[in-house]
Scaffold this active site. Structure first.
Site, PDB file in Angstrom:
ATOM      1  N   ARG A  65       0.821  -1.216   0.000  1.00 31.90           N
ATOM      2  CA  ARG A  65       0.000   0.000   0.000  1.00 31.90           C
ATOM      3  C   ARG A  65       0.851   1.261   0.000  1.00 31.90           C
ATOM      4  O   ARG A  65       0.406   2.315  -0.468  1.00 31.90           O
ATOM      5  CB  ARG A  65      -0.961  -0.030   1.193  1.00 31.90           C
ATOM      6  N   GLU A 102       1.771  -6.344  13.314  1.00 32.25           N
ATOM      7  CA  GLU A 102       0.644  -6.459  14.250  1.00 32.25           C
ATOM      8  C   GLU A 102       0.021  -7.850  14.128  1.00 32.25           C
ATOM      9  O   GLU A 102      -0.505  -8.394  15.072  1.00 32.25           O
ATOM     10  CB  GLU A 102      -0.389  -5.371  13.909  1.00 32.25           C
TER      11      GLU A 102
HETATM   12  O1  PRP Z   1       3.450  -0.641  11.811  1.00 30.17           O
HETATM   13  P1  PRP Z   1       3.278  -2.115  11.530  1.00 30.17           P
HETATM   14  O2  PRP Z   1       2.763  -2.875  12.702  1.00 30.17           O
HETATM   15  O3  PRP Z   1       4.517  -2.724  10.967  1.00 30.17           O
HETATM   16  O4  PRP Z   1       2.115  -2.261  10.438  1.00 30.17           O
HETATM   17  C1  PRP Z   1       2.000  -1.400   9.327  1.00 30.17           C
HETATM   18  C2  PRP Z   1       2.216  -2.127   8.029  1.00 30.17           C
HETATM   19  O5  PRP Z   1       1.210  -3.125   7.855  1.00 30.17           O
HETATM   20  C3  PRP Z   1       0.560  -2.948   6.607  1.00 30.17           C
HETATM   21  O6  PRP Z   1       1.175  -3.636   5.586  1.00 30.17           O
HETATM   22  P2  PRP Z   1       1.034  -5.198   5.327  1.00 30.17           P
HETATM   23  O7  PRP Z   1       2.268  -5.864   5.818  1.00 30.17           O
HETATM   24  O8  PRP Z   1      -0.268  -5.675   5.862  1.00 30.17           O
HETATM   25  O9  PRP Z   1       1.131  -5.298   3.759  1.00 30.17           O
HETATM   26  P3  PRP Z   1       0.364  -4.767   2.478  1.00 30.17           P
HETATM   27  O10 PRP Z   1       0.641  -3.291   2.348  1.00 30.17           O
HETATM   28  O11 PRP Z   1       1.036  -5.558   1.416  1.00 30.17           O
HETATM   29  O12 PRP Z   1      -1.113  -5.055   2.616  1.00 30.17           O
HETATM   30  C4  PRP Z   1       0.693  -1.468   6.344  1.00 30.17           C
HETATM   31  O13 PRP Z   1       0.544  -1.181   4.964  1.00 30.17           O
HETATM   32  C5  PRP Z   1       2.064  -1.156   6.862  1.00 30.17           C
HETATM   33  O14 PRP Z   1       3.075  -1.403   5.896  1.00 30.17           O
HETATM   34  N1  ADE Z   2      -5.169  -2.208  11.788  1.00 26.88           N
HETATM   35  C1  ADE Z   2      -4.644  -2.193  10.564  1.00 26.88           C
HETATM   36  N2  ADE Z   2      -5.388  -1.844   9.495  1.00 26.88           N
HETATM   37  C2  ADE Z   2      -4.848  -1.832   8.251  1.00 26.88           C
HETATM   38  N3  ADE Z   2      -3.579  -2.158   7.994  1.00 26.88           N
HETATM   39  C3  ADE Z   2      -2.801  -2.513   9.026  1.00 26.88           C
HETATM   40  N4  ADE Z   2      -1.506  -2.854   9.103  1.00 26.88           N
HETATM   41  C4  ADE Z   2      -1.209  -3.125  10.380  1.00 26.88           C
HETATM   42  N5  ADE Z   2      -2.273  -2.943  11.161  1.00 26.88           N
HETATM   43  C5  ADE Z   2      -3.284  -2.543  10.344  1.00 26.88           C
END
Ligand code: PRP
Ligand code: ADE
Length: 182
Positions: A65, A102
């Site tokens: 994202r 998370e």
């Molecule tokens: O601060 P944190 O606890 O590390 O979480 C935040 C990260 O989690 C999500 O990505 P995700 O790994 O779900 O991947 P995506 O963007 O591919 O959906 C979001 O886009 C951040 O990169």
């Molecule tokens: N609560 C949340 N919603 C969307 N993206 C996430 N990445 C980590 N935590 C998230």
């Protein structure tokens, strides 16, 4: 203004919350509804562009994202874009950093020669939760010789401590929207 999109959108109202995804207890903050709104997307890019603090050499966007907002902001600022990807996606020689999420764990990679030594990099992602991802991206970029002084996010979940963690690492943190109580 490109596409006639209004740039004063209520961003928080455009972000959908889906409970219990991808695991019970997680309130998933879904930006797909924001992206569907041209004014919302334009507002994000304009507000982020106004928050950029000092000259930068490139933006780093975190898969997946973070690519969306990083690419749009790079286009807006006329800067290059470094792709910080999940493990195994980049074709060249990579540097790697592991991190906890998370809701899981993963590794981030970048091409070892993506940036020149001392390049000033602005880190972009959609959401800051625990900061595990962003902190790993900072370690990765710094390991490649970059200077990372600022990070910008669409969403911060302050209760999960990511902003404090990044600030301790010497990176300034700003977000356009906060959801407290997560
Ligand atoms: O601060 P944190 O606890 O590390 O979480 C935040 C990260 O989690 C999500 O990505 P995700 O790994 O779900 O991947 P995506 O963007 O591919 O959906 C979001 O886009 C951040 O990169
Ligand atoms: N609560 C949340 N919603 C969307 N993206 C996430 N990445 C980590 N935590 C998230």
């Amino acid at each position: 203004m490109s596409g006639g999109a209004e740039r004063n959108a209520d961003l928080k109202a455009l972000i959908r919350t889906i409970p219990d995804f991808p695991k019970p207890g997680i309130q998933f903050r879904d930006i797909t509804t924001l992206l569907l709104d041209p004014g919302g997307f334009a507002t994000v890019v304009e507000r982020m562009a106004a928050m950029v603090d000092g000259p930068i050499d490139a933006i780093a966007g975190v898969e997946a994202r973070g690519f969306i907002f990083g690419a749009a902001l790079a286009r807006e600022l006329g800067s290059g874009l470094v792709l910080v990807r999940k493990r195994g996606k980049l074709p060249g020689k990579t540097l790697t950093e592991d991190y906890a999420l998370e809701y899981g764990s993963d590794s981030l990679e970048m091409h070892h020669d993506a940036i020149p030594q001392g390049a000033r990099i602005l880190l972009i992602d959609d959401l800051l939760a625990t900061g595990g991802t962003a902190h790993a991206a900072v370690r990765l970029l710094r390991g490649a010789g970059a200077s990372v002084g600022q990070s910008l996010f669409v969403i911060d979940l302050p209760d999960l401590g990511g902003a404090a963690r990044l600030r301790e690492a010497g990176v300034s943190v700003e977000a356009l929207v906060e959801f407290e109580g997560d």
